[in-house]
Design a protein around this motif. Structure first.
Motif, short mmCIF file in Angstrom:
data_model
loop_
_atom_site.label_atom_id
_atom_site.label_comp_id
_atom_site.label_asym_id
_atom_site.label_seq_id
_atom_site.Cartn_x
_atom_site.Cartn_y
_atom_site.Cartn_z
N ARG A 120 0.81 -1.21 0.00
CA ARG A 120 0.00 0.00 0.00
C ARG A 120 0.84 1.26 0.00
O ARG A 120 0.34 2.35 -0.26
N PHE A 121 2.14 1.14 0.29
CA PHE A 121 3.03 2.29 0.23
C PHE A 121 3.88 2.29 -1.04
O PHE A 121 4.83 3.06 -1.15
N ALA A 122 3.53 1.43 -1.99
CA ALA A 122 4.33 1.33 -3.22
C ALA A 122 4.38 2.65 -3.97
O ALA A 122 5.38 2.97 -4.61
N ILE A 123 3.29 3.43 -3.89
CA ILE A 123 3.26 4.70 -4.61
C ILE A 123 4.35 5.64 -4.12
O ILE A 123 4.88 6.45 -4.89
N LEU A 124 4.73 5.53 -2.84
CA LEU A 124 5.81 6.38 -2.33
C LEU A 124 7.14 6.00 -2.97
O LEU A 124 7.96 6.87 -3.29
N ASN A 125 7.35 4.70 -3.15
CA ASN A 125 8.57 4.25 -3.83
C ASN A 125 8.59 4.75 -5.27
O ASN A 125 9.63 5.20 -5.77
N GLU A 126 7.44 4.66 -5.94
CA GLU A 126 7.34 5.12 -7.33
C GLU A 126 7.58 6.62 -7.41
O GLU A 126 8.28 7.10 -8.31
N LEU A 127 6.99 7.37 -6.47
CA LEU A 127 7.14 8.83 -6.46
C LEU A 127 8.60 9.21 -6.18
O LEU A 127 9.14 10.12 -6.82
N GLU A 128 9.23 8.52 -5.25
CA GLU A 128 10.62 8.81 -4.92
C GLU A 128 11.52 8.57 -6.14
O GLU A 128 12.42 9.37 -6.43
N ALA A 129 11.24 7.49 -6.87
CA ALA A 129 12.03 7.18 -8.06
C ALA A 129 11.79 8.22 -9.15
O ALA A 129 12.73 8.63 -9.85
N GLU A 130 10.54 8.66 -9.30
CA GLU A 130 10.23 9.66 -10.33
C GLU A 130 10.87 11.01 -10.00
O GLU A 130 11.38 11.70 -10.89
N ILE A 131 10.86 11.38 -8.72
CA ILE A 131 11.50 12.63 -8.30
C ILE A 131 13.01 12.55 -8.56
O ILE A 131 13.63 13.51 -9.03
N ALA A 132 13.60 11.41 -8.27
CA ALA A 132 15.03 11.22 -8.54
C ALA A 132 15.32 11.33 -10.03
O ALA A 132 16.34 11.89 -10.44
N LYS A 133 14.42 10.81 -10.86
CA LYS A 133 14.57 10.88 -12.32
C LYS A 133 14.52 12.34 -12.78
O LYS A 133 15.33 12.78 -13.60
N ARG A 134 13.58 13.10 -12.25
CA ARG A 134 13.47 14.52 -12.59
C ARG A 134 14.72 15.29 -12.12
O ARG A 134 15.21 16.18 -12.82
N TYR A 135 15.22 14.93 -10.96
CA TYR A 135 16.40 15.59 -10.41
C TYR A 135 17.61 15.38 -11.33
O TYR A 135 18.41 16.29 -11.54
N LEU A 186 3.35 16.26 1.18
CA LEU A 186 4.22 15.09 1.14
C LEU A 186 5.09 15.11 -0.11
O LEU A 186 6.29 14.82 -0.04
N PHE A 187 4.52 15.49 -1.24
CA PHE A 187 5.29 15.58 -2.48
C PHE A 187 6.44 16.58 -2.34
O PHE A 187 7.59 16.29 -2.67
N HIS A 188 6.13 17.77 -1.85
CA HIS A 188 7.17 18.80 -1.72
C HIS A 188 8.21 18.42 -0.67
O HIS A 188 9.39 18.77 -0.80
N LEU A 189 7.78 17.70 0.36
CA LEU A 189 8.74 17.23 1.36
C LEU A 189 9.70 16.22 0.74
O LEU A 189 10.91 16.25 1.00
N MET A 190 9.19 15.36 -0.14
CA MET A 190 10.05 14.38 -0.81
C MET A 190 11.00 15.06 -1.78
O MET A 190 12.14 14.62 -1.96
N VAL A 191 10.56 16.15 -2.42
CA VAL A 191 11.44 16.93 -3.27
C VAL A 191 12.57 17.53 -2.43
O VAL A 191 13.74 17.52 -2.81
N LEU A 192 12.21 18.03 -1.25
CA LEU A 192 13.21 18.59 -0.34
C LEU A 192 14.23 17.54 0.08
O LEU A 192 15.44 17.81 0.12
N LEU A 193 13.76 16.35 0.39
CA LEU A 193 14.67 15.27 0.80
C LEU A 193 15.65 14.95 -0.32
O LEU A 193 16.84 14.73 -0.07
N ARG A 194 15.16 14.93 -1.57
CA ARG A 194 16.06 14.65 -2.70
C ARG A 194 17.07 15.78 -2.87
O ARG A 194 18.26 15.53 -3.14
N GLU A 195 16.62 17.01 -2.73
CA GLU A 195 17.52 18.15 -2.85
C GLU A 195 18.64 18.10 -1.82
O GLU A 195 19.78 18.46 -2.10
#
Length: 220
Positions: A120-135, A186-195
């Motif tokens: 049920r948390f798979a979307i977070l893994n997908e989002l994290e990977a997509e944010i990393a791809k954009r980065y 949550l999305f913007h927080l994950m962007v911050l973590l990647r940054e």
């Protein structure tokens, strides 16, 4: 890790799987010989042996897309390496974040079975990977790329704005609005973590460490 434990093949090589330490996305597969492995250990950045050019190569030496090593390990047989890295820019020579971008079809029954056991948390893994791809790739017309290009202050501003929107939604007792605003936060927080190069795994570690322990009252 000691080189004596590594089983190099008949050509003196060992495959090295390179994985993003934050998103856990597999970035590439390359080969190391004893010299490139030592150089990787000593420099803290990945070095490989090019089978086509028959020479050592330091990943990102010409492109600037270097890989800072966070952790290295070998498998139970000692014949494969796993290298966790902080990827700077795209890992693939095509300009893609990962070299593994070409899907292979699988039987429908297998797909259906996989969907039934989806985390049920798979979307977070997908989002994290997509944010990393954009980065890494910084595609134009991407909002995520825009945030990274603007830098830390812009990202922090958005985190603050979204946090305020969450508070307003909660005060309005509107759960539909709250779910939407909390997702934005949550999305913007994950962007911050990647940054900041902070894997979400670190947050999970902190939460596990706190679990069952008494909380500290910071109020005086």
């Amino acid at each position: 890790m000691t080189i004596q434990n590594i089983k190099f093949d008949s050509e003196g090589l060992v495959p090295a799987i390179v994985q993003d330490v934050q998103s856990k996305q597999v970035l590439m597969l390359a080969y190391m010989n004893e010299e490139s492995l030592k150089l990787s250990q000593q420099s803290g950045y990945t070095w490989f042996w090019s089978r086509s050019r028959q020479e050592l190569w330091n990943k990102g030496a010409t492109s600037g897309h270097k890989q800072k090593i966070a952790h290295m390990s070998y498998d139970c047989d000692g014949d494969t390496l796993l290298v966790l890295v902080e990827q700077i820019g795209p890992a693939c020579h095509t300009g893609s974040y990962s070299c593994f971008t070409n899907p292979i079809e699988v039987k429908e029954s297998n797909v259906a079975q996989a969907e039934q056991i989806t985390d049920r948390f798979a979307i977070l893994n997908e989002l994290e990977a997509e944010i990393a791809k954009r980065y890494a790739e910084r595609p134009e017309q991407s909002y995520t790329s825009y945030l990274f290009n603007k830098g830390l202050d812009k990202i922090l501003k958005k985190v603050g704005e979204e946090a305020s929107e969450v508070i307003i939604a909660a005060k309005n007792q509107d759960n539909v609005e709250l779910a939407s605003e909390a997702s934005d936060l949550l999305f913007h927080l994950m962007v911050l973590l990647r940054e900041r190069n902070l894997p979400i795994d670190e947050l999970m570690h902190v939460l596990r460490e706190r679990q069952g322990k008494p909380t500290t009252n910071k109020m005086r």
